[in-house]
Structures are given as C-alpha cells and as structure tokens.
Design a protein around this motif. Structure first.
Motif, mmCIF file in Angstrom:
data_model
loop_
_atom_site.group_PDB
_atom_site.id
_atom_site.type_symbol
_atom_site.label_atom_id
_atom_site.label_comp_id
_atom_site.label_asym_id
_atom_site.label_seq_id
_atom_site.Cartn_x
_atom_site.Cartn_y
_atom_site.Cartn_z
ATOM 1 N N SER A 102 38.483 48.118 46.331
ATOM 2 C CA SER A 102 39.366 47.661 45.408
ATOM 3 C C SER A 102 39.216 46.119 44.937
ATOM 4 C CB SER A 102 40.814 47.421 46.086
ATOM 5 O OG SER A 102 40.915 46.743 46.941
ATOM 6 N N HIS A 137 46.176 43.514 39.539
ATOM 7 C CA HIS A 137 45.128 44.505 39.241
ATOM 8 C C HIS A 137 44.378 44.747 40.444
ATOM 9 C CE1 HIS A 137 45.221 45.285 34.941
ATOM 10 N NE2 HIS A 137 45.828 44.054 35.149
ATOM 11 N N GLN A 140 43.341 48.077 42.158
ATOM 12 C CA GLN A 140 42.247 48.756 41.154
ATOM 13 C C GLN A 140 40.826 48.898 41.440
ATOM 14 O OE1 GLN A 140 44.345 47.417 37.322
ATOM 15 N NE2 GLN A 140 43.348 49.619 36.965
ATOM 16 N N ARG A 141 39.917 49.780 41.511
ATOM 17 C CA ARG A 141 38.815 49.733 41.946
ATOM 18 C C ARG A 141 37.739 49.424 40.449
ATOM 19 N NH1 ARG A 141 37.816 55.118 45.627
ATOM 20 N NH2 ARG A 141 39.258 54.522 47.138
ATOM 21 N N GLY A 143 35.722 50.770 38.804
ATOM 22 C CA GLY A 143 35.688 51.762 37.720
ATOM 23 C C GLY A 143 36.960 51.905 37.042
ATOM 24 N N GLU A 144 37.861 51.292 37.294
ATOM 25 C CA GLU A 144 39.241 51.362 36.738
ATOM 26 C C GLU A 144 39.431 50.203 35.655
ATOM 27 O OE1 GLU A 144 41.744 53.893 39.898
ATOM 28 O OE2 GLU A 144 41.592 51.918 40.220
ATOM 29 N N LEU A 145 38.514 49.188 35.853
ATOM 30 C CA LEU A 145 38.610 47.990 35.184
ATOM 31 C C LEU A 145 37.570 47.711 33.986
ATOM 32 C CD1 LEU A 145 38.856 45.478 38.346
ATOM 33 C CD2 LEU A 145 40.717 46.213 36.801
ATOM 34 N N SER A 146 38.019 47.088 33.092
ATOM 35 C CA SER A 146 37.113 47.006 31.904
ATOM 36 C C SER A 146 35.754 45.921 32.378
ATOM 37 C CB SER A 146 37.848 46.159 30.757
ATOM 38 O OG SER A 146 38.077 44.966 30.982
ATOM 39 N N GLN A 150 35.877 43.187 35.303
ATOM 40 C CA GLN A 150 35.132 43.080 36.659
ATOM 41 C C GLN A 150 34.424 41.785 36.774
ATOM 42 O OE1 GLN A 150 32.535 46.872 37.067
ATOM 43 N NE2 GLN A 150 33.640 47.759 35.201
#
Length: 274
Positions: A102, A137, A140-141, A143-146, A150
């Motif tokens: 995460s 956030h 969240q991992r 891949g789930e972030l813009s 990131q």
C-alpha cells in the motif's frame, strides 16, 4: 546561510572501448537549507551522474562531497550507507514503488530498514502522507493511484526519514505537464516549509521556473548559474495545504488552460480549479 550539501571539483570519467567519457568535469556546487536548486540540461549533459555523485550513489574520479559537515567521499561503504539512510531522501523518475504494498507500506519501508520504532514509524508515515496530500489514500496500492499520486507517494517515502537533503532525478519525467507542475510545486513547498535542501534534475523549461537557483550543464560542465525569486506563500496558500490528490487524476483536456509557468501561477490556477 547553512550549507546542507557541497561538491568541490567533481569529476567523473567513465572508461569505454571508444575512449574516456567525461560525464562531469570540475563541478562546484553548494545547496543551502531551504533552497531548491534545479540542474538543467539536455539528455547526456551529466545531470544524473552529478546527482549520483552528490547522493553518494557513485564515487567521483576526483573531487569531494560534503553532506552537512561530513565529507561523504572520505567514508567507507558502511559509513556512507548510514549517512545516505539518515541524511538523504531520493525521488526517482520511475517512482520506484513496490506494487504489492500500500501507499503507507511503501512510505514505511525505509523506516523499517532504519529500524525505527513501530509507533514512530506510524507517526512519520501519517505525517508524510498528509504533507503530500494523500492522507486518505494510505491503504491504496500503486496500481490504484494516478501517476501524480504515485510520485507523491515517492516524495512521502523520501521525506519520512526526515532527510537534510532531497535529491530528485527527473521526478516529473513520466507526468503530463499540469501534473508535473503540481509535483514541482509540492517539492518547492516542502523545501521551503521543512527547511530541506533539494537538488532536482530536469530538462523541462517550465519546471525550471520553480527553482530558487538553476545550474545549466552541457557535456558535463557547468555553463551557467542563475537564480529566480520564487513567490512566497501567502496566508491563503498556507491555510490550503497540499493540492487535493484528485487534481492529477486526469490529464489536461484539449481546452484546458496552459500549464502554469511559475509557482504563484500554479497556486492561483489550483484555487481557480477548486
């Protein structure tokens, strides 16, 4: 002025079958606490090599580096690793996040390596994510972030160790222009509010406007040194904190306004958008 980082007559020569490659030649550089220095130049100018020398990731062929009052180039590998761990934070163009972790776990990783106590780790991770506007956030991992989010996680990871110096190599290279401007504003705000010294490499002329000072490289040599007078934050900016993470979730539309060219313009545009 307190110097956080200094390089003296830095030269790095690489041997090759075609002959010697002089990536850096007799470079002098000083970075003070609370100062954002941008190293600018085209591809192959020597920006990454210089940052690697300053960050202790490579050894100069000749010359010396001081991190604070410690001569990094005089240390053995174990001592140098300790100084990097305790005094330096790194931000990379490729983000460098671990996909299965995460956001909070990625930020926590260097603190685990440094064997920071669990309660202190939790506090620093929460603080770092809050400073980059990603407190909501944490679970969240990547891949789930813009892309912009990131890179903010990467910045949070770098500042969680509370470094004296932040070194960022093309940190906006994979971002669209508006998101890149937002990330550079974030780095500038952190430098000035936290008293960090930062060296950021870029070839983007728009991002150069965020710098306190600009060093131009060409063929491994410093060709010019210039300065900008960054706009200081006003009361409204101090109260607003980091831009909302949703700002960079989407790229600019065809009818979007031009990317901001100064720190003040970027803040004004964020307020207008909000």
């Amino acid at each position: 002025m307190t110097l956080a980082l200094r390089g003296e007559k830095l030269t790095r020569t690489f041997r090759s079958a075609a002959g010697d490659v002089h990536a850096c030649v007799d470079i002098d550089i000083e970075v003070a606490e609370g100062e954002l220095v941008v190293v600018r130049g085209s591809s192959g100018a020597g920006k990454t090599t210089l940052l690697n020398l300053l960050g202790g990731l490579d050894q100069p062929t000749s010359g010396r580096v001081w991190i604070g009052d410690v001569e990094a180039t005089a240390l053995d590998e174990d001592e140098l690793a300790r100084v990097r761990r305790e005094r330096l934070g790194f931000v990379f163009q490729s983000f460098g996040l671990i996909p299965i972790m995460s956001a909070a776990e990625n930020v926590e990783l260097p603190l685990r390596i440094a064997k920071t106590a669990p309660a202190e780790r939790d506090r620093r991770v929460a603080e770092a994510l809050r400073l980059v506007g990603l407190a909501d956030h944490a679970a969240q991992r990547p891949g789930e972030l813009s892309g912009g989010q990131q890179q903010r996680v990467g910045i949070a990871r770098a500042i969680a160790v509370r470094p004296h110096v932040l070194i960022a190599d093309e940190p906006t290279g994979q971002l669209d222009s508006r998101t890149a401007a937002t990330v550079m504003d974030l780095i500038g705000d952190l430098v000035h509010s936290q008293g960090l010294a930062a060296v950021v490499s870029t070839h983007d002329p728009l991002l150069v406007q965020r710098a306190d000072r600009v060093i131009e490289l060409h063929d491994g040599r410093v060709t010019s040194v210039g300065g900008h007078a960054p706009a200081g934050p006003g009361p409204a900016d101090e109260a607003s904190g980091p831009a909302d993470a949703s700002d960079d979730a989407e790229g600019p539309s065809e009818d979007a306004p031009h990317p901001p060219r100064t720190r003040a313009e970027a803040r004004e545009q964020r307020h207008t958008d909000g």
